[in-house]
Design an enzyme around this catalytic site. Structure first.
Site, PDB file in Angstrom:
ATOM      1  CD  GLU A  19       6.486 -73.751  61.933  1.00  0.00           C
ATOM      2  OE1 GLU A  19       5.542 -73.789  61.117  1.00  0.00           O
ATOM      3  OE2 GLU A  19       7.247 -72.776  62.037  1.00  0.00           O
ATOM      4  NE  ARG A 102      15.120 -77.839  61.155  1.00  0.00           N
ATOM      5  CZ  ARG A 102      14.084 -77.019  61.150  1.00  0.00           C
ATOM      6  NH1 ARG A 102      13.269 -76.982  60.115  1.00  0.00           N
ATOM      7  NH2 ARG A 102      13.874 -76.197  62.160  1.00  0.00           N
ATOM      8  CG  ASN A 149       9.357 -69.550  59.759  1.00  0.00           C
ATOM      9  OD1 ASN A 149       8.414 -70.341  59.748  1.00  0.00           O
ATOM     10  ND2 ASN A 149      10.198 -69.470  60.774  1.00  0.00           N
ATOM     11  CG  ASP A 199       7.580 -69.358  63.340  1.00  0.00           C
ATOM     12  OD1 ASP A 199       7.507 -70.014  62.283  1.00  0.00           O
ATOM     13  OD2 ASP A 199       8.121 -69.813  64.355  1.00  0.00           O
TER      14      ASP A 199
END
Length: 292
Positions: A19, A102, A149, A199
């Protein structure tokens, strides 16, 4: 529609949850994270030289600093790292961050303020927030977020794009560059859940938004008014994020994951967790470094 395949793989199957890709113009390397493993990867896209370091905690995203080194959004706040990826100070906590959450994706705005958001490990609705960090103060900007995101800005800095994956949308907000305040949130793109979940994103030099679709096996390019312009199909389902890089910022790098795939699904997707490289015929923009 364009399909990517073996010839477009920069590095095969390098991480479970790759990511947060960013281009480091200082070194000419692509940098990204493997979130839950707490690993930072970097690669030279020309030589394919690849390096990986562990920082000892989950890491959602990072940005180069103007003063050298890096700032990262880690599990419980923000962390400064030197150029060898060693921490240089304690983690700066985020006010109000809930237990069991997180940090995830993020990016620096045009002024160099670092934005990153959170999610709950169990993806509980509304448990996350979006934060802004200027090196002195961490400010909560949005709450009631489920999976914070992708984030980016229009070329002129007047519009902020933002993804809460659980909402299935790419939203836009008017952005005050002086204060770093987004307002007037509205939906630009809504994705049918059957087609995947929004995303990571990046905005190219023409102001078009490139969107990775988790579970959708593709990257889509949308116009500033939300019209679908083109689709890049990948041979993996879990496409996580995108960024432009290369000497001329004309390569689109795409990160993917095998996180959550069954053994049978991984066998069917041997390139899951790979980083792909594609030249789409349009350039991106150099990322803004962190201001401190």
């Amino acid at each position: 529609m364009t399909s990517l395949g073996d010839d477009d793989v920069l590095l095969p199957s390098v991480g479970e949850l790759c990511e947060g890709p960013t281009w480091d113009a200082r070194t000419g390397r692509l940098v990204w994270v493997d979130i839950l493993a707490g690993r930072v990867h970097s690669a030279d896209p020309v030589t394919r030289d690849h390096a990986c370091v562990e920082i000892g905690m989950p890491v959602g995203c990072l940005s180069p600093r103007m003063s050298g080194g890096w700032v990262a959004a880690v599990e419980r706040g923000f962390l400064f790292l030197d150029d060898r990826w060693a921490p240089t100070a304690p983690v700066v906590p985020a006010p109000g961050q809930r237990d069991g959450t997180r940090f995830n994706d993020g990016l620096c705005d045009p002024r160099g303020r670092f934005w990153a958001g959170t999610l709950s490990y169990d993806e509980a609705p509304g448990a996350g927030c979006l934060y802004r960090y200027d090196g002195e103060q961490v400010v909560q900007v949005l709450d009631d977020v489920t999976i914070s995101n992708g984030i980016d800005w229009s070329p002129d800095g007047s519009i902020m794009y933002y993804v809460d994956t659980a909402a299935g949308t790419v939203d836009v907000m008017d952005f005050d560059d002086d204060s770093g305040t987004p307002t007037a949130r509205r939906t630009l793109v809504s994705v049918d859940p059957a087609e995947g979940a929004p995303d990571g994103i990046t905005v190219d030099i023409e102001g078009f938004v490139w969107l990775a679709l988790w579970g959708g096996g593709c990257v889509r390019r949308y116009s500033p008014d939300g019209r679908l312009d083109r689709t890049l199909r990948l041979p993996v389902s879990r496409v996580t994020s995108v960024v432009f890089g290369g000497a001329d910022l004309d390569h689109l790098f795409v990160t993917t994951a095998w996180d959550g795939l069954t053994g049978a699904e991984r066998a069917q997707q041997p390139l899951a967790g790979s980083v792909f490289s594609h030249r789409p015929g349009v350039r991106g923009r150099a990322p803004s470094p962190f201001l401190s």
